[in-house]
Scaffold this active site. Structure first.
Site, mmCIF file in Angstrom:
data_model
loop_
_atom_site.group_PDB
_atom_site.id
_atom_site.type_symbol
_atom_site.label_atom_id
_atom_site.label_comp_id
_atom_site.label_asym_id
_atom_site.label_seq_id
_atom_site.Cartn_x
_atom_site.Cartn_y
_atom_site.Cartn_z
ATOM 1 N N ASP A 22 0.828 -1.208 0.000
ATOM 2 C CA ASP A 22 0.000 0.000 0.000
ATOM 3 C C ASP A 22 0.865 1.262 0.000
ATOM 4 O O ASP A 22 1.955 1.276 0.581
ATOM 5 C CB ASP A 22 -0.896 -0.022 1.249
ATOM 6 C CG ASP A 22 -2.065 0.939 1.125
ATOM 7 O OD1 ASP A 22 -2.284 1.491 0.031
ATOM 8 O OD2 ASP A 22 -2.763 1.135 2.133
ATOM 9 N N HIS A 39 2.890 3.382 -8.990
ATOM 10 C CA HIS A 39 2.749 1.939 -9.235
ATOM 11 C C HIS A 39 3.992 1.385 -9.939
ATOM 12 O O HIS A 39 4.402 0.257 -9.688
ATOM 13 C CB HIS A 39 1.492 1.662 -10.067
ATOM 14 C CG HIS A 39 0.216 1.966 -9.327
ATOM 15 N ND1 HIS A 39 -0.005 1.553 -8.033
ATOM 16 C CD2 HIS A 39 -0.897 2.652 -9.685
ATOM 17 C CE1 HIS A 39 -1.203 1.959 -7.626
ATOM 18 N NE2 HIS A 39 -1.753 2.640 -8.614
ATOM 19 N N LEU A 133 11.314 -20.102 -4.379
ATOM 20 C CA LEU A 133 10.323 -19.213 -3.762
ATOM 21 C C LEU A 133 9.020 -19.369 -4.527
ATOM 22 O O LEU A 133 9.010 -19.308 -5.756
ATOM 23 C CB LEU A 133 10.786 -17.744 -3.853
ATOM 24 C CG LEU A 133 9.759 -16.715 -3.367
ATOM 25 C CD1 LEU A 133 9.682 -16.699 -1.837
ATOM 26 C CD2 LEU A 133 10.101 -15.312 -3.863
HETATM 27 C C1 FPP Z 1 -1.621 0.191 -3.577
HETATM 28 O O1 FPP Z 1 -1.209 1.514 -3.680
HETATM 29 C C2 FPP Z 1 -1.121 -0.715 -4.582
HETATM 30 C C3 FPP Z 1 -1.895 -1.397 -5.478
HETATM 31 C C4 FPP Z 1 -3.266 -1.110 -5.865
HETATM 32 C C5 FPP Z 1 -1.329 -2.581 -6.081
HETATM 33 C C6 FPP Z 1 -0.436 -2.320 -7.241
HETATM 34 C C7 FPP Z 1 0.873 -2.837 -6.921
HETATM 35 C C8 FPP Z 1 1.908 -2.716 -7.724
HETATM 36 C C9 FPP Z 1 1.819 -2.021 -9.022
HETATM 37 C C10 FPP Z 1 3.175 -3.333 -7.340
HETATM 38 C C11 FPP Z 1 3.631 -4.346 -8.347
HETATM 39 C C12 FPP Z 1 2.773 -5.545 -8.480
HETATM 40 C C13 FPP Z 1 2.887 -6.435 -9.511
HETATM 41 C C14 FPP Z 1 2.123 -7.708 -9.472
HETATM 42 C C15 FPP Z 1 3.748 -6.193 -10.673
HETATM 43 P P1 FPP Z 1 -2.370 2.585 -3.622
HETATM 44 O O2 FPP Z 1 -2.674 2.987 -5.008
HETATM 45 O O3 FPP Z 1 -3.555 2.054 -2.891
HETATM 46 O O4 FPP Z 1 -1.703 3.733 -2.804
HETATM 47 P P2 FPP Z 1 -2.452 4.871 -1.993
HETATM 48 O O5 FPP Z 1 -3.207 4.209 -0.869
HETATM 49 O O6 FPP Z 1 -1.323 5.717 -1.494
HETATM 50 O O7 FPP Z 1 -3.349 5.590 -2.954
#
Ligand code: FPP
Length: 246
Positions: A22, A39, A133
């Site tokens: 997060d 992201h 893993l």
């Molecule tokens: C939360 O940040 C993250 C996500 C919604 C997931 C996305 C994760 C990634 C892109 C990492 C890589 C994953 C893969 C599988 C390649 P948020 O948008 O909720 O952050 P905020 O709460 O600060 O808005």
């Protein structure tokens, strides 16, 4: 990345850690960047954390990539995230395979774009014999949805009420065969479970580091593992007498 000194590992390394990654959006906002830049930074960090998990000897890593609720985000962000996930498979699959990573998916794959589904299925098949893993990717995943899906399939299979017990339910979950997570980490300081592994996490330890996901580095992971080493897991029982503790 500095290699880990094997004499410098935490006392107890969990078998399975699960992470709610997060804070990508806030990381970007703090830098005046668009959310997708957060992201992308989160994706680069994931690569580093996978390597650190391998070095620490963690056997299972589950990551919450996209929840069943994330469809409610602006369309541009959802499309951008899907593109990132697809690019990661295209660019990183071979290296993950070479590192001995087995990919698993949990969630509803059939609701995703057909081309993407094909790529995911190929990646699962390609890496299925790897043992170093197991990387479990929760994509279009929700804990309640997983339980509903398990109940539906039990009914379809004609399972009778007296056959239903904890073991059987576990076998019908997307995570069948994966041990329950010992430690669940949620970055960014938010203190919620957000529909993640709600069955499997019944006795997991939780850890909430106050850093955004792109900043959760190897030192942060080490702190999490050290904290875990000092937790006493009681599974609803009373504390063991001091001289009985191992
Ligand atoms: C939360 O940040 C993250 C996500 C919604 C997931 C996305 C994760 C990634 C892109 C990492 C890589 C994953 C893969 C599988 C390649 P948020 O948008 O909720 O952050 P905020 O709460 O600060 O808005």
């Amino acid at each position: 990345m500095e290699p880990i000194d094997q004499n410098d590992l935490p006392e107890i390394v969990p078998t399975h850690i699960a992470i709610i990654m997060d804070g990508n959006g806030r990381w970007a906002l703090a830098r005046g960047l668009p959310r997708l830049a957060g992201h992308r930074a989160g994706t680069e960090n994931l690569r580093r954390v996978i390597e650190a998990c391998i070095e620490f000897g963690i056997q299972y890593l589950t990551i919450y990539a996209f929840s069943t609720e994330n469809w409610g985000r602006p369309q541009e962000e959802v499309q951008g995230l899907m593109k990132i996930f697809e690019d990661v498979i295209d660019r990183e699959l071979q290296e993950l395979h070479d590192q001995g990573v087995q990919l698993r998916h949990i969630g509803r794959l059939d609701q995703l774009d057909p081309v993407f589904q094909e790529k995911v299925l190929h990646a699962l098949e390609y890496t299925r014999h790897n043992r170093r893993l197991v990387l479990v990717v929760a994509m279009n995943y929700g804990g309640r949805d997983e339980i509903v899906n398990a109940i539906q399939r039990m009914i379809q299979d004609g399972v009778s009420a007296d056959e239903v017990d904890y073991d059987l339910v576990s076998k019908y979950l997307f995570t069948a065969g994966v041990p329950d997570p010992d430690l669940i980490i949620r970055t960014s300081g938010e203190l919620r479970g957000s529909n993640f592994l709600i069955w499997q996490g019944a006795y997991s330890e939780w850890y909430f580091p106050p850093v955004y996901w792109p900043d959760f580095d190897k030192d942060q992971l080490r702190l999490a593992l050290e904290e875990y080493s000092h937790r006493e897991r009681r599974y609803g029982r009373v504390a063991a007498a001091k001289d009985e503790q191992s």
